[in-house]
Design a protein around this motif. Structure first.
Motif, PDB file in Angstrom:
ATOM      1  N   SER A  16       0.844  -1.185   0.000  1.00 24.73           N
ATOM      2  CA  SER A  16       0.000   0.000   0.000  1.00 24.73           C
ATOM      3  C   SER A  16       0.885   1.243   0.000  1.00 24.73           C
ATOM      4  N   LYS A  20       0.675   2.163  -6.944  1.00 21.88           N
ATOM      5  CA  LYS A  20       0.086   1.326  -8.008  1.00 21.88           C
ATOM      6  C   LYS A  20      -1.021   2.068  -8.750  1.00 21.88           C
ATOM      7  N   THR A  21      -1.952   2.608  -7.980  1.00 23.34           N
ATOM      8  CA  THR A  21      -3.101   3.277  -8.590  1.00 23.34           C
ATOM      9  C   THR A  21      -2.642   4.498  -9.392  1.00 23.34           C
ATOM     10  N   THR A  22      -1.693   5.230  -8.803  1.00 19.85           N
ATOM     11  CA  THR A  22      -1.185   6.422  -9.474  1.00 19.85           C
ATOM     12  C   THR A  22      -0.502   6.051 -10.792  1.00 19.85           C
ATOM     13  N   ARG A 122      -6.327   6.120   4.193  1.00 17.96           N
ATOM     14  CA  ARG A 122      -5.901   4.802   4.687  1.00 17.96           C
ATOM     15  C   ARG A 122      -5.736   4.903   6.207  1.00 17.96           C
TER      16      ARG A 122
HETATM   17  P1  UTP Z   1      -1.348   5.152  -4.580  1.00 18.49           P
HETATM   18  O1  UTP Z   1      -2.716   5.363  -4.096  1.00 18.49           O
HETATM   19  O2  UTP Z   1      -1.096   5.240  -6.037  1.00 18.49           O
HETATM   20  O3  UTP Z   1      -0.726   3.834  -3.984  1.00 18.49           O
HETATM   21  O4  UTP Z   1      -0.384   6.152  -3.869  1.00 18.49           O
HETATM   22  P2  UTP Z   1      -1.296   2.369  -4.032  1.00 18.49           P
HETATM   23  O5  UTP Z   1      -0.147   1.477  -4.244  1.00 18.49           O
HETATM   24  O6  UTP Z   1      -2.386   2.308  -5.039  1.00 18.49           O
HETATM   25  O7  UTP Z   1      -1.822   2.182  -2.555  1.00 18.49           O
HETATM   26  P3  UTP Z   1      -3.006   1.236  -2.041  1.00 18.49           P
HETATM   27  O8  UTP Z   1      -2.494  -0.148  -2.140  1.00 18.49           O
HETATM   28  O9  UTP Z   1      -4.180   1.511  -2.943  1.00 18.49           O
HETATM   29  O10 UTP Z   1      -3.229   1.688  -0.649  1.00 18.49           O
HETATM   30  C1  UTP Z   1      -0.390   6.283  -2.461  1.00 18.49           C
HETATM   31  C2  UTP Z   1      -0.070   7.705  -2.108  1.00 18.49           C
HETATM   32  O11 UTP Z   1       1.222   8.004  -2.545  1.00 18.49           O
HETATM   33  C3  UTP Z   1       1.216   9.150  -3.336  1.00 18.49           C
HETATM   34  C4  UTP Z   1      -0.204   9.248  -3.863  1.00 18.49           C
HETATM   35  O12 UTP Z   1      -0.559  10.604  -4.110  1.00 18.49           O
HETATM   36  C5  UTP Z   1      -1.013   8.674  -2.730  1.00 18.49           C
HETATM   37  O13 UTP Z   1      -1.374   9.660  -1.775  1.00 18.49           O
HETATM   38  N1  UTP Z   1       2.169   8.990  -4.372  1.00 18.49           N
HETATM   39  C6  UTP Z   1       2.005   7.991  -5.291  1.00 18.49           C
HETATM   40  C7  UTP Z   1       3.236   9.830  -4.459  1.00 18.49           C
HETATM   41  O14 UTP Z   1       3.385  10.710  -3.643  1.00 18.49           O
HETATM   42  N2  UTP Z   1       4.121   9.630  -5.487  1.00 18.49           N
HETATM   43  C8  UTP Z   1       3.989   8.670  -6.393  1.00 18.49           C
HETATM   44  O15 UTP Z   1       4.836   8.512  -7.310  1.00 18.49           O
HETATM   45  C9  UTP Z   1       2.894   7.796  -6.313  1.00 18.49           C
END
Ligand code: UTP
Ligand code: MG
Length: 845
Positions: A16, A20-22, A122
C-alpha cells in the motif's frame, strides 16, 4: 520502457502506498484498470471496507472475465503481495489464454511509511505496510516460476516516474497483412508436388530456394512440411527461402516440431516417417540442419491475418483460442484435441472442433488427411494427403478457390484409408443434420446485405421456432420465405381505398423512373424449390427423402397435403424448366421459385367457408325475408321506408360480397384445375437473381407457361415509364379493366429487383387492390361513405418497414444459401421472416 503484449493480464504488485493506482492511471486507459478499492467502493460504498473484500474481488473477476473474453488488455490493481492473490491472476490469464504479466513496485519502506502518514484515505497501522513489504520481498524471486511471463520491478521513485508502457502485437497477430494469400496444405516432403502447385498458383520457382509470387500474393504453409515424403530437405529449403524473402508465412505442424526435437538430440520415438527425414537430413551440411532447427524453432503456433478474417493453424483453432497465446493454444494448433478414444486403426479419435465452430474468421488448416477439401462452418481442412498419393491443395484467399495438383506417387500408406465418411454428403450437410437450438433462440441480430442489421425479439424468435418446428417442411428444404407486401398509399378518390395513381406516385417520389405493373393473381403464395432430380436435390440440399423438390406456403408448411400431387407438380415444373432451356442457361440443377398457386379456394377453402361464406349465407337467409316484411309494412302505411331502403342496400352489398369471393372459388378435382403462376426465379446455383429486372423474371414465367400451359401460367404485365403520361394513364386504365372484370388488382414493382432511392431501400412492390376484392377484406359494407372515411385513416408505416425487413432477410437467406453457408445461417433468415410475421399488424393491409 515496459513492453507488454497488446493482449495480456497485468498484475500490479506492491505494498500500500507504493503508487500502483497512481502509476496505472498514467500507463493504462481508464477502463483497463480494475482496482480492488474501486470495487469495494462499488459493492460497499467504501474503499476501505475490508469485510467487502470477497464481494469486491468477485465483481472484479467477473468484469475481468468479460474483458478478457473480448480480448482486451486488463490490469488488476491490488496489492497482490500474497502468493494466493497472484495465483488467482495467473489462473485467470490461463483461463483466457492471455499472457500474465507482473508489474512490481518495490519502493523503500520509509517512502511507503511517509506516504502512508500523509494519506487520509488509509487508516490501518504502519505495521501492515511492513508486513506487505516483507511479503513482497519474499515473493520477488519466485514470480517467473509462478507463471508470470514477464516481470518488471520498479525499485525507486525515479524509476517509477520514468516508466512508460509500449504495447507490442502478439507474434500471431498479423491482422495487418491483408493478402491475397495462397494457403498450402501439408507437404510432407513432396518437393516435386510443391513445385507443381506453386506453378499452378502462378509462382515462378527460380532455383531450390528462390520463388517469385504473383504480384502482391503471399504463400502460407499450414505446417507438416516434413516426414514420410521423398525430399524433406528440398521442401524445407524452398519454404525457408520463401519465408526469409517475405514471400511466405509458415506455421509449424506436429511433424515439424517433432523433427526439431529429434535434431536437438531429445528423445523421441522415430516413427511416422521421421526416420526418412532424419536420413535425408543426414546427407545435408551441418549448417543447413542448424538453419532448419532455427527455422522451426522460430515458427509461431498460428496466424491471425487480414484484419482477423483469416486464421491459419496446422490442426485448426477454435474461436476462443484465436489470437491468444498459451501452451494450450499452441498444443491445439499443433495437435488438435482428441476425445480420448481410439478408432479401429488404433489412432486417437480427433475431437471435431470444426463442427462446433461459430467464429467469424475463416480457419484454414491441415493435419488430418481428407479425400477432398470441403468447408465446414467457415473452416476448411486442405490436407488432401499428397504423401499418401492424394493431392497437394491450396486455398486462394480471398477468392476461396481451391487449387490442387495430384501426387506423383504414393510415398506412404495411410493407416486410416482416405475415404469419405459418408459418400455423397458433404461435411457441412452432415453437420447440418443436427440443428442447434442455441443458433436460433434468444434475441437475434441478423446482418443483411440489403438493410444492415435486422433485430428479432426473443419472444418472436421463440414463436417462430415453435411454428417452424411443428409445422414446416424438412428444414433442409426450407431456404426462403417471402416478404409481406404493403398496399399503396390510401387513395382519397371517391368510392375506393386503393388506386394505381398512388403506387405510381410513390415510386416517382422515390426517384424511380421505370416500374412494372403485374396482374395480381388471387390464389395462395407458394415457394417452389425444384431440382433436376432427387439426386441433384440430395447433392445440393442434403435431403434424403427421394424428392426432387417441394412446394411450401408462406408459413413453411407443405402446400400440397397429397405427396403424390406435390411430386407431380415438381416433376412438371422441372420438365418445363428443362423444355424452356433454363437448367442449361442458368447452369444449375436447382431453382427457387416464388409463385402464386390458384385457385384461392384450393388452399383457403376452409377459411372461405368459415369466415366469408358464413356471412354470405347468413345474409342470404335473412335479407330476403326482412325485405319482404318491411315491404309489406310500408304498404300498410307504417313509416319504415328508410329502413326498407337501408335493408335493400345492405342486401345488395352482401350480394356483391358473395360475388367477390365466389370469383376465386373453384372446385379442384385434379391437378388440371390447379395453376401455378411463378413471378420470381429467385435463385439457382451460384446466383440470387436480384440483378435481373422484373421483365426478365416475367419472361422466365412466360417461358415456363409456354412449356406447360396446363399447369403453369404467365402473368399479364406492362412496363411503365413514370414520366410518360400516356403510359401512366394506360396503366391506370388497365387496372380499371382488370378489376372491373373481377381481378384482384395489380402489383407495382420498380423495374429493378432491388432499388435504392433518396431515403434508402425502396419498397420492392406495392399492391393496388380492386374495389370489389377489398370488399372481401374490409367487409360487405366498406364502400359506404362513413366506413370509407374511417378506413382511410389506416396507417401504413409499420407494414412498410416490415415489408423491407422481411425482403432484406429473405434475400440474405438466399445469398447465404448460394454461398453454401451452413444451413443454420440460412435458417436464421427464414426464422427471422417467420418471427417478424408474428408482429401485431392490421391483417387487412
Ligand atoms: P497510490 O494510491 O497510487 O498507492 O499512492 P497504491 O499502491 O495504489 O496504494 P493502495 O495499495 O491503494 O493503498 C499512495 C499515495 O502516494 C502518493 C499518492 O498521491 C497517494 O497519496 N504517491 C504515489 C506519491 O506521492 N508519489 C507517487 O509517485 C505515487
Ligand atoms: Mg491503490
Amino acid at each position: 520502457m515496459i513492453r507488454v503484449p497488446q493482449l495480456c493480464l497485468v498484475a500490479l504488485v506492491g505494498a500500500s502506498g507504493s503508487g500502483k493506482t497512481t502509476l496505472a492511471r498514467t500507463l493504462f486507459r481508464p477502463g483497463e484498470v480494475l482496482s480492488s478499492d474501486a470495487f469495494r467502493q462499488l459493492v460497499a460504498n467504501d474503499e476501505n471496507a475490508q469485510d467487502a473484500t470477497a464481494d469486491a474481488f468477485d465483481a472484479l473477476y467477473h468484469v475481468a472475465r468479460k474483458r478478457l473474453a473480448r480480448g482486451l488488455l486488463t490490469v488488476i490493481d491490488a496489492t497482490n503481495v500474497q502468493v494466493d492473490a497472484r495465483r488467482a491472476i495467473v489462473e485467470l490469464a490461463r483461463e483466457f489464454d492471455v499472457l500474465p504479466v507482473a508489474l512490481v513496485l518495490d519502493l523503500p519502506e520509509d517512502v511507503l511509511i511517509a506516504r502512508h502518514h500523509a494519506r487520509t484515505d488509509r487508516t490501518f497501522p504502519d505495521r501492515v505496510i511492513a508486513q506487505q513489504v516483507r511479503s513482497l520481498r519474499r515473493s520477488l524471486r519466485g514470480l517467473a516460476g509462478e507463471g508470470f511471463r514477464q516481470v518488471t520491478v520498479l525499485r525507486s521513485e525515479v524509476e517509477v516516474a520514468a516508466a512508460e508502457v509500449q504495447r507490442e502485437r502478439l507474434y500471431n497477430d498479423r491482422r495487418d497483412l491483408t493478402g491475397p494469400f495462397d494457403v498450402i496444405g501439408d507437404v510432407h516432403g513432396c518437393a516435386d508436388e510443391l513445385r507443381d502447385l506453386l506453378g499452378a498458383l502462378g509462382y515462378v520457382v527460380h532455383d531450390d530456394s528462390t520463388v517469385t509470387p504473383p504480384p502482391g500474393r503471399t504463400a502460407v504453409f499450414v505446417g507438416d512440411l516434413v516426414d514420410r515424403g521423398p525430399d524433406t530437405p528440398g521442401v524445407l529449403r524452398l519454404v525457408m527461402g520463401m519465408v526469409r524473402a517475405g514471400t511466405a508465412l509458415c506455421v509449424p505442424g506436429n511433424h515439424d516440431v517433432k523433427l526439431l526435437r529429434a535434431l536437438q538430440g531429445k528423445k523421441v520415438t522415430v516413427a511416422h516417417g521421421l526416420d526418412r527425414s532424419l536420413e535425408q537430413l543426414a546427407g545435408q551440411l551441418p549448417e543447413f540442419r542448424r538453419d532448419v532447427m532455427a527455422f522451426i524453432e522460430g515458427l509461431v503456433s498460428h496466424y491471425v491475418l487480414d484484419g482477423g478474417h483469416l486464421v491459419v493453424a496446422h490442426a485448426g483453432l477454435k474461436a476462443a483460442y484465436q489470437g491468444r497465446a498459451s501452451g494450450r493454444v499452441r498444443d491445439f494448433a499443433l495437435y488438435g484435441e482428441t476425445t480420448g478414444e481410439t478408432d479401429e486403426f488404433g489412432l486417437p479419435v480427433r475431437w471435431n472442433w470444426a463442427a462446433e465452430y461459430r467464429g467469424d474468421a475463416r480457419v484454414v488448416y491441415g493435419h488430418t488427411p481428407v479425400p477432398e477439401a470441403q468447408w465446414l462452418n467457415r473452416t476448411i481442412d486442405i490436407d488432401t494427403g499428397c504423401v499418401f498419393g492424394g493431392a497437394l491443395t491450396a486455398l486462394r484467399y480471398p477468392e476461396l478457390e481451391l487449387v490442387s495438383v495430384p501426387a506423383r506417387a504414393v510415398y506412404a500408406e495411410p493407416i486410416r484409408p482416405l475415404v469419405p465418411a459418408t459418400p455423397d454428403v458433404t461435411p457441412q450437410q452432415e453437420n447440418d443434420e443436427l440443428l442447434d437450438l442455441a443458433d436460433v433462440t434468444g434475441k437475434r441480430l441478423i446482418e443483411t446485405g440489403l438493410r444492415g442489421r435486422v433485430t428479432v425479439r426473443e419472444e418472436e424468435a421463440a414463436a417462430a421456432l415453435e411454428t417452424l418446428s411443428r409445422f414446416a417442411v424438412d428444414p433442409r428444404w426450407l431456404v426462403y420465405l417471402p416478404p409481406t407486401m404493403s398496399p399503396s398509399e390510401t387513395s382519397t378518390r371517391d368510392g375506393v381505398l386503393e388506386y394505381p395513381t398512388e403506387a405510381l406516385d410513390h415510386y416517382r417520389c422515390a426517384g424511380v423512373t421505370q416500374v412494372v405493373c403485374e396482374e395480381k393473381h388471387m390464389g395462395s403464395r407458394a415457394t417452389l424449390v425444384v431440382a433436376r432430380s432427387a439426386h441433384a436435390a440430395q447433392a445440393r440440399f442434403g435431403t434424403r427423402d427421394g424428392r426432387a423438390g417441394v412446394v411450401y406456403t408462406r408459413s413453411g408448411r407443405a402446400f400440397f397435403e397429397e405427396p403424390a400431387l406435390e411430386a407431380e407438380v415438381i416433376r412438371r415444373v422441372g420438365a418445363a424448366l428443362e423444355a424452356g432451356g433454363l437448367w442449361d442457361e442458368l447452369a444449375t440443377d436447382w431453382v427457387v421459385l416464388d409463385a402464386e398457386i390458384l385457385p384461392w379456394s384450393f388452399k383457403a377453402g376452409e377459411l372461405i367457408r368459415r369466415q366469408y361464406a358464413a356471412v354470405g349465407s347468413a345474409a342470404a337467409a335473412t335479407f330476403p325475408a326482412e325485405v319482404q316484411v318491411l315491404d309489406a309494412a310500408v304498404v300498410r302505411g307504417l313509416p319504415l321506408a328508410d329502413l326498407l331502403a337501408r335493408t335493400r342496400e345492405r342486401a345488395g352489398l352482401t350480394g356483391a360480397y358473395v360475388d367477390a369471393y365466389r370469383r376465386y372459388v373453384r372446385r379442384v378435382a385434379s391437378l388440371d384445375d390447379v395453376r401455378v403462376a411463378p413471378f420470381h426465379l429467385l435463385a439457382s446455383e451460384g446466383h440470387v437473381h436480384t440483378d435481373r429486372d422484373h421483365q426478365w423474371h416475367m419472361g422466365v414465367a412466360a417461358r415456363l407457361a409456354t412449356a406447360d400451359p396446363g399447369l403453369l401460367m404467365a402473368t399479364a404485365h406492362r412496363a411503365v415509364s413514370l414520366d410518360d403520361d400516356v403510359q401512366v394513364a394506360e396503366a391506370v386504365a388497365w387496372w380499371e379493366a382488370l378489376t372491373a372484370a373481377g381481378g384482384e388488382g395489380m402489383v407495382v414493382k420498380p423495374l429493378e429487383f432491388i432499388t435504392r432511392g433518396k431515403k434508402g431501400l425502396v419498397q420492392p412492390a406495392l399492391k393496388v387492390r380492386g374495389r370489389e376484392y377489398l370488399r372481401i377484406i374490409y367487409g360487405p359494407e366498406y364502400t359506404r361513405p362513413e366506413h370509407l372515411e374511417r378506413l382511410r385513416a389506416r396507417g401504413l408505416t409499420a407494414k412498410r418497414t416490415l415489408a423491407l425487413r422481411e425482403f432484406a432477410l429473405g434475400l440474405e437467406g438466399l445469398e447465404r444459401l448460394v454461398r453454401r453457408e451452413p444451413l443454420r445461417r440460412v435458417h436464421e433468415c427464414v426464422l427471422g421472416v417467420t418471427a417478424l410475421e408474428s408482429e401485431t399488424l392490421d391483417p387487412r393491409l
